[in-house]
Design an enzyme around this catalytic site. Structure first.
Site, short mmCIF file in Angstrom:
data_model
loop_
_atom_site.label_atom_id
_atom_site.label_comp_id
_atom_site.label_asym_id
_atom_site.label_seq_id
_atom_site.Cartn_x
_atom_site.Cartn_y
_atom_site.Cartn_z
N GLU A 129 2.96 9.47 1.24
CA GLU A 129 1.72 8.99 2.09
C GLU A 129 1.79 9.55 3.65
OE1 GLU A 129 0.68 5.20 1.13
OE2 GLU A 129 -0.15 5.80 -0.52
N GLU A 186 -0.10 6.86 -7.58
CA GLU A 186 0.21 5.40 -7.36
C GLU A 186 -1.14 4.87 -7.78
OE1 GLU A 186 1.49 3.93 -3.73
OE2 GLU A 186 3.08 5.65 -3.63
C1 GAL Z 1 1.25 2.88 -1.00
C2 GAL Z 1 2.65 3.43 -0.82
C3 GAL Z 1 3.69 2.64 -1.46
C4 GAL Z 1 3.39 1.18 -1.65
C5 GAL Z 1 2.00 0.87 -2.00
C6 GAL Z 1 1.49 -0.38 -2.05
O1 GAL Z 1 0.70 2.99 0.21
O2 GAL Z 1 2.98 4.52 -1.04
O3 GAL Z 1 5.15 2.86 -1.07
O4 GAL Z 1 3.65 0.56 -0.33
O5 GAL Z 1 0.93 1.34 -1.04
O6 GAL Z 1 0.22 -0.64 -2.37
#
Ligand code: GAL
Length: 641
Positions: free
Chosen positions: A144, A300
């Site tokens: 990110e 994710e």
């Molecule tokens: C994203 C990040 C992850 C984790 C996740 C939690 O922004 O890439 O590492 O922190 O959020 O929701």
């Protein structure tokens, strides 16, 4: 090929005994890919220049032995403590000028040459060692970009900003003209006088601030490109980085998407928003659009609660399945989560994972296994495309320009208006791409222009050609007002395309009472303007007769122009009318709250994804077929024989 299923895997948080169990459970759930190494820099390089990879050899060997592909990360989003201690000048400075410190993650200054050198070194070590490892299927660069440090106000950043400005404007005359520095005695006579825009006593120069945002975004893309060049020396596997399409408008993803081999994104639901699945639709449509329609990776999302929203509710039973299949319906060919095992320590211990704190006797684990099986059964959908005849415009400098504090009203943002118009398309069941104003609009019939205040001359010409050639546009207030340097187009609003919309406005009247009644019975919100038709036909007015909705025929096409932001029901009527003009229709007839999206292969095989977000059983009607969709469930209807 199987559809990709998995998540971030952080084995360093767990003892070795757990790794064997992880492999067994991954196989049980149908996991076939995990992202590894994202936050492992401090273990890979515990002291500057001393590397320890043996533990990670084991992790990759285990994955290979279990037939699980590694999406191998460069760990450059989270430098170890030695980095900040040794190179304090490479740690970020925030917008208030505060020097930040180590103790969290992503605290580096993206412009720092020391940071870049160290990041490239660790990336190279990893590429050298693992490029040919049988587990490695693709690369996950960084994590990110800019999630916490998009804009860092260091001396290094100022120096690079000056270089960037010279490249953009050539000389100081160009810079002074673009920023309109004749105003308030701001003319620069030397490049040394130009700084990153730290706090000022009152309103800063808008051109300066927007260019700083452009530069900061550009810098992160350069950081990605530098890592990618290093990896490419060792590997020809595809590279990506996880964008944040639903929520993080600080990096120009139109620019960034040109650098990745495949688009991937992360999406988290706003737990308190009962309509959060609409934002999910946007994030997914946007990811697909960034890759020009190609299948993309959902890198994710969460199985259940997140830990960073204030009130972090767990997902309702089956909500995660709906979320996952909604991404899949909108073109994702990989469904992944943050993270495999919920942490028991650290900043994210209250974030859900695929293996929850409760263990495998749990709602989450049962749904994780069910999803794995469902995706396996849908393997033939992989590679199919989502077709959209409608586009909604999004532009980053436009959003950034509208963050400026001195404007006609501070009651809306570019994102807020975009979301309202995306939601109207969602309610109408119209599948939309997200497009950039200067992008190729030729495949669309209908284009929505939601508060695109800052519109380049090229973008304005693009829209003019689109309508002239037979397209239909729906233009909201505060569109086509200023050019790419944030200079107002003169002669009456919207100066970029008065001819296209057939309207001329002299002044804006933000609604002091927040509401204006419409002759048609609905009402407008936030905004009104003294618009005069200049060729357009008036479809609706305020109670005093001022036009609220105008329709203009331009060339072979049609432009709908609004002078206020109508209430949702009125907006739905307007969208429906514009869609009729455009000749676009809903994918299916479905009750409110039931989402229907089609994925199709070129050979004619197609599937309708019917996702029932309501508490009531529903029936969807598509091409004469009735499809029953129980409350809260997803039905994938195969349309071909
Ligand atoms: C994203 C990040 C992850 C984790 C996740 C939690 O922004 O890439 O590492 O922190 O959020 O929701």
């Amino acid at each position: 090929m199987a559809i990709v299923y998995g998540g971030d895997y952080n084995p360093e948080q767990w003892p070795r005994e757990t790794w064997a169990e992880d492999m067994r459970l991954m196989r049980e759930a149908g996991v076939n890919r995990v992202s590894v190494g994202i936050f492992s820099w401090a273990l890979f390089e515990p002291e500057e220049g001393r590397y320890e990879f043996a533990w990670f050899d084991e992790v990759l060997d285990l994955l290979a032995a279990n037939g699980i592909e590694a999406c191998l990360a460069t760990p450059t989003a989270s430098p170890p403590p030695w980095f900040a201690a040794t190179y304090p000048e490479a740690v970020m400075v925030d917008a208030d000028g505060r020097q930040l410190t180590h103790g969290s993650r992503q605290g580096f200054d993206p412009s720092s040459d020391v940071y870049i050198a160290k990041a490239l070194q660790i990336a190279e070590k990893i590429a050298e060692r693992y490029a040919d490892h049988p587990a490695v299927g693709l690369w996950h660069l960084h994590n990110e970009y800019g999630c916490h440090n998009t804009r860092s106000y260091t001396k290094a950043a100022t120096a690079k900003f000056r270089t960037w400005l010279r490249d953009r404007y050539g000389d100081l005359d160009g810079l002074n003209a673009a920023w309109g520095t004749a105003f308030w005695s701001q003319a620069y006579s030397s490049w040394d006088q130009v700084y990153a825009p730290l706090p000022t006593p009152t309103i800063p120069n808008p051109g300066h601030v927007v260019d700083w945002k452009r530069f900061s975004s550009w810098q992160l893309v350069q950081n990605y490109r530098a890592e990618a060049a290093v990896i490419r020396k060792y590997s020809d596997k595809p590279m990506t980085t996880n964008f944040m399409t639903g929520s993080h408008p600080e990096i120009d993803l139109w620019e960034f998407s040109g650098a990745v081999d495949i688009v991937s994104t992360d999406h988290y639901l706003a737990g308190e928003d009962p309509q959060a699945h609409v934002n999910l639709g946007f994030a997914a449509d946007y990811a697909r659009s960034l890759g020009a329609g190609k299948p993309w990776i959902l890198m994710e999302h969460s199985t259940s609660a997140v830990n960073w929203q204030g009130r972090n509710r767990a997902k309702a039973p089956r909500e995660m399945l709906r979320n996952s299949l909604a991404h899949f319906a909108r073109g994702a060919d990989a469904i992944m989560f943050f993270q495999w095992r919920a942490s028991k320590q650290g900043a994210e211990k209250w974030h859900s994972g695929m293996v929850p704190h409760a263990g495998t006797d749990s709602k989450i684990w049962r749904e994780v296994c069910e999803l794995g099986a469902t995706l396996k059964s849908l393997a033939e959908v992989e590679g199919s495309r989502v077709q959209a005849e409608t586009a909604i415009l999004w532009d980053f400098p436009n959003a950034w320009a509208q963050e400026h504090e001195a404007r006609p009203t501070n009651e809306f943002t570019a994102q807020g208006i975009f979301d309202a118009y995306y939601a109207a398309l969602w309610r109408a069941g119209i599948t939309a791409d997200v497009a950039e104003p200067e992008g190729d609009l030729s495949k669309y019939k209908f284009v929505v222009v939601p508060a695109v205040y800052l519109l380049s001359r090229k973008g304005a010409e693009n829209l003019r050609q689109f309508v002239n050639g037979g397209g239909t546009v729906l233009v909201t207030p505060y569109s086509g007002i200023a050019d790419e340097t944030d200079t107002v187009y003169l002669g009456g609003y919207p100066g970029a395309f008065r001819d296209v919309v057939g309207v001329r406005s002299e002044e804006f009247y933000p609604l002091i009472g927040g509401r204006v009644e419409l002759a048609s019975g609905g009402h407008g919100t936030i905004w009104s303007e003294a618009a005069e038709p200049a060729g357009a036909e008036v479809r609706d007015t305020y109670a005093d007769g001022t036009p609220a909705w105008l329709v203009n025929r331009f060339g072979a096409g049609t432009a709908h122009y609004l002078t206020t932001f109508p209430d949702p029901d009125t907006l739905d009527r307007i969208v429906a009318a514009a869609a009729v003009d455009a000749g676009v229709a809903a994918v299916a007839e479905a009750p409110v709250g039931v989402e229907v999206v089609r994925r199709a292969h070129d050979d004619g095989r197609s599937w309708l994804f019917c996702i029932n977000h309501t508490d009531a059983d529903a029936t969807v009607k598509a091409a004469g077929v009735l499809i029953d969709v129980p409350a809260g469930e997803v039905v994938v209807h195969r349309e071909h024989a």
